[in-house]
Design an enzyme around this catalytic site. Structure first.
Site, PDB file in Angstrom:
ATOM      1  N   ASP A 118      28.631 -48.629  29.769  1.00 34.39           N
ATOM      2  CA  ASP A 118      27.252 -48.112  29.905  1.00 34.39           C
ATOM      3  C   ASP A 118      26.418 -48.213  31.207  1.00 34.39           C
ATOM      4  O   ASP A 118      25.378 -47.814  31.194  1.00 34.39           O
ATOM      5  CB  ASP A 118      26.312 -48.960  28.804  1.00 34.39           C
ATOM      6  CG  ASP A 118      26.595 -48.383  27.635  1.00 34.39           C
ATOM      7  OD1 ASP A 118      26.818 -47.121  27.188  1.00 34.39           O
ATOM      8  OD2 ASP A 118      26.765 -49.496  26.346  1.00 34.39           O
ATOM      9  N   HIS A 166      31.278 -57.666  28.597  1.00 30.59           N
ATOM     10  CA  HIS A 166      31.781 -57.198  27.363  1.00 30.59           C
ATOM     11  C   HIS A 166      32.480 -58.184  26.704  1.00 30.59           C
ATOM     12  O   HIS A 166      33.177 -59.164  27.259  1.00 30.59           O
ATOM     13  CB  HIS A 166      32.887 -56.101  27.764  1.00 30.59           C
ATOM     14  CG  HIS A 166      32.924 -54.905  26.708  1.00 30.59           C
ATOM     15  ND1 HIS A 166      34.071 -55.479  25.701  1.00 30.59           N
ATOM     16  CD2 HIS A 166      32.647 -53.981  26.226  1.00 30.59           C
ATOM     17  CE1 HIS A 166      33.848 -54.554  24.972  1.00 30.59           C
ATOM     18  NE2 HIS A 166      33.001 -53.696  25.126  1.00 30.59           N
ATOM     19  N   HIS A 179      24.506 -53.049  21.926  1.00 29.47           N
ATOM     20  CA  HIS A 179      25.714 -52.108  21.618  1.00 29.47           C
ATOM     21  C   HIS A 179      25.200 -50.900  22.212  1.00 29.47           C
ATOM     22  O   HIS A 179      25.318 -50.480  23.496  1.00 29.47           O
ATOM     23  CB  HIS A 179      25.889 -51.996  20.067  1.00 29.47           C
ATOM     24  CG  HIS A 179      27.387 -51.431  19.515  1.00 29.47           C
ATOM     25  ND1 HIS A 179      28.205 -51.192  20.360  1.00 29.47           N
ATOM     26  CD2 HIS A 179      27.456 -51.128  18.356  1.00 29.47           C
ATOM     27  CE1 HIS A 179      29.188 -50.765  19.753  1.00 29.47           C
ATOM     28  NE2 HIS A 179      28.761 -50.698  18.515  1.00 29.47           N
TER      29      HIS A 179
END
Ligand code: ACO
Length: 447
Positions: free
Chosen positions: A367, A311, A272
């Site tokens: 990210d 994801h 995460h």
């Protein structure tokens, strides 16, 4: 039972009994509680849904964030993320998330003033911070200090009181950058920097992080703006792991600091909020553009994952990743090019052409590039999840308020499928047969 003639219903036949049921469909969902009427016999508990990790279960109704993962759409309160990233500020977006509408000029000024005047922390919290080891991970410090705020503000327990909720929102959004910057300074052994309320939210955070002996810290406007946009991009993402943790913990009616500490803890994990830290470690491990093909091959053979890719919801390019990639180039104009960028670009290029990643709909997520920007700005990798937590705080708070006000919510308490031992009688220790060379028998730790 639903009207069988009504088309918004689901017909189910239980082949164990031959009985048929009609379950209403509302908003494209059936209520799993409606399955409970489906029983084999009168004393049967009733049918349960089984959904480990909530792959296909809605846990709430929400009006905050909309995601269409197939189309790569993200909207806060109806506003596309692209427009907010370009035109809004982080504090304005925080207002939008929490209050539901964009503020007018006066409301924004009052909101900004209120957040800025809650940036100081109690001096005892500084002593608490000092108690951490010099090499404590700043995210561990954040989990501890955000949780500790609940002991400084016992009034926060009045979660049913709207005025109290508003105050905790201002306190938390105001103080989280202060705690975050202190965790960084603690690690370096530098004195803590007090908030400068003349600066913007991001500018003040940069000042608390990096100010040394100068009278007044002047943030680089490009980096200040980039950080503000990064906070906007992280501000909410509907029912992700940490938000689910916040909602689940706050369902016990605990104060928001404790619930948000749980969110920080969830965000700490490498799948995460720890993912951008993992991306940098991965890029450093690859070392050079020449090694990218071999690395992709090893990922495809099951040796690790391509961090920053994939994801649970987006099965298309994460819209935040697109914005972040653009910011990365603006930041590198100021700071100089991050040498890991070339490896990242090559990884993305190869992965986006590779059947393994195409077939599994694995695209760069938020990210993939954010860590490179943070690194270029001078943040150590340990701080990346902490930056994410600052951005996510308004989202957690908006979701917390929605949860508290939702009359349908009760304490979160999933069911289980019990597959363990049936009832059996306790056997006294000296009557138990030896269980052989198991770990506990020989695993006694002798220091
Ligand atoms: N690299 C290589 N293969 C992957 C990756 C990846 N990054 N992500 C998923 N896969 C593969 C899995 O091995 C699996 O393959 P299989 O069907 O052959 O077994 C398939 O894709 C589906 O993966 P799941 O783990 O079932 O997908 P899930 O939705 O549970 O996971 C997650 C989503 C955790 C984000 C995953 O894609 C991942 O681990 N990515 C890397 C970590 C990361 O970047 N996390 C940040 C997420 S964004 C955020 O939190 C802000």
């Amino acid at each position: 039972m639903a009207d069988p003639n009504h088309c918004n219903s689901l017909s189910i036949t239980d082949n164990r009994t031959g009985k048929s049921y009609e379950l209403p469909i509302e908003h494209g969902t059936v209520r799993t509680m409606d399955l409970r009427q489906i029983k084999e016999s009168e004393d049967d508990f009733g049918l349960l849904g089984y959904d480990p990790s909530f792959l296909n279960t809605a846990s709430c109704k929400s009006q905050i964030t909309f995601i269409d993962g197939e189309k790569g759409i993200l909207r806060y309160r109806g506003y596309p993320i692209e427009q907010l990233a370009e035109k809004s500020s982080f504090l304005e977006t925080a207002y939008l998330l929490i209050k539901g509408e964009l503020p007018d000029k006066e409301r924004l000024a009052v909101w900004t003033y209120n957040i800025r005047h809650h940036t100081m922390i109690h001096a005892n919290l500084t002593k608490f911070m000092d108690g951490f080891r010099y090499d404590a991970h700043p995210m561990g410090i954040l989990v501890g200090t955000v949780g500790a705020l609940s002991t400084f503000y016992p009034d926060a327990k009045n979660i049913g009181d709207e005025e109290s909720r508003k105050l905790q929102v201002r306190r938390l959004i105001g103080k989280i950058p202060t705690l975050a910057a202190m965790s960084f300074r603690h690690h370096l052994g530098f004195p803590y920097v007090l908030p400068d309320n003349d600066l913007s939210y991001a500018g003040n955070f940069l000042s608390m992080m990096f100010r040394m002996t100068e009278q007044k810290y002047e943030p680089n406007p490009v980096l200040e703006k980039a950080l503000d946009v990064l906070f906007i991009l992280h501000a909410d993402h509907e029912q992700n792991c940490s938000t689910n943790a916040v909602r689940s913990v706050s369902s016990s009616k605990v104060d928001p600091y404790s619930a948000i500490a749980a969110g920080c803890a969830a965000l700490y994990g490498p799948l995460h909020g720890g993912a951008n830290e993992a991306v940098i470690r991965m890029l450093e491990g690859i070392g050079s553009v020449d090694n990218v093909s071999a690395f992709i091959k090893s990922v495809k053979s099951g040796k690790g994952r391509l961090m920053g890719f994939g994801h649970r919801v987006y099965k298309n390019y994460d819209p935040r990743a697109r914005i972040i990639k653009k910011i990365a180039f603006e930041v590198f104009e100021e700071t100089g090019r991050n040498p890991l960028l070339d490896i990242a670009i090559e990884l993305e290029r190869i992965a986006l052409e590779d059947d393994y990643f195409i077939g599994r709909k694995l695209y760069p997520n938020v990210d993939f590039y954010s860590g490179l920007i943070y690194q270029a700005m001078g943040f150590p990798t340990d701080m990346f999840p902490v930056l994410f937590a600052i951005g996510r705080a308004p989202g957690w708070l908006a979701q917390w308020i929605e949860h508290v006000k939702d009359p349908e919510q009760k304490i979160a308490r999933p069911r289980q499928i019990f597959l363990g031992a049936p009832c059996r009688d306790y056997v006294p220790l000296d009557e138990r047969p030896s269980r052989g060379d198991d770990e506990e028998k020989f695993g006694i730790c002798r220091l």
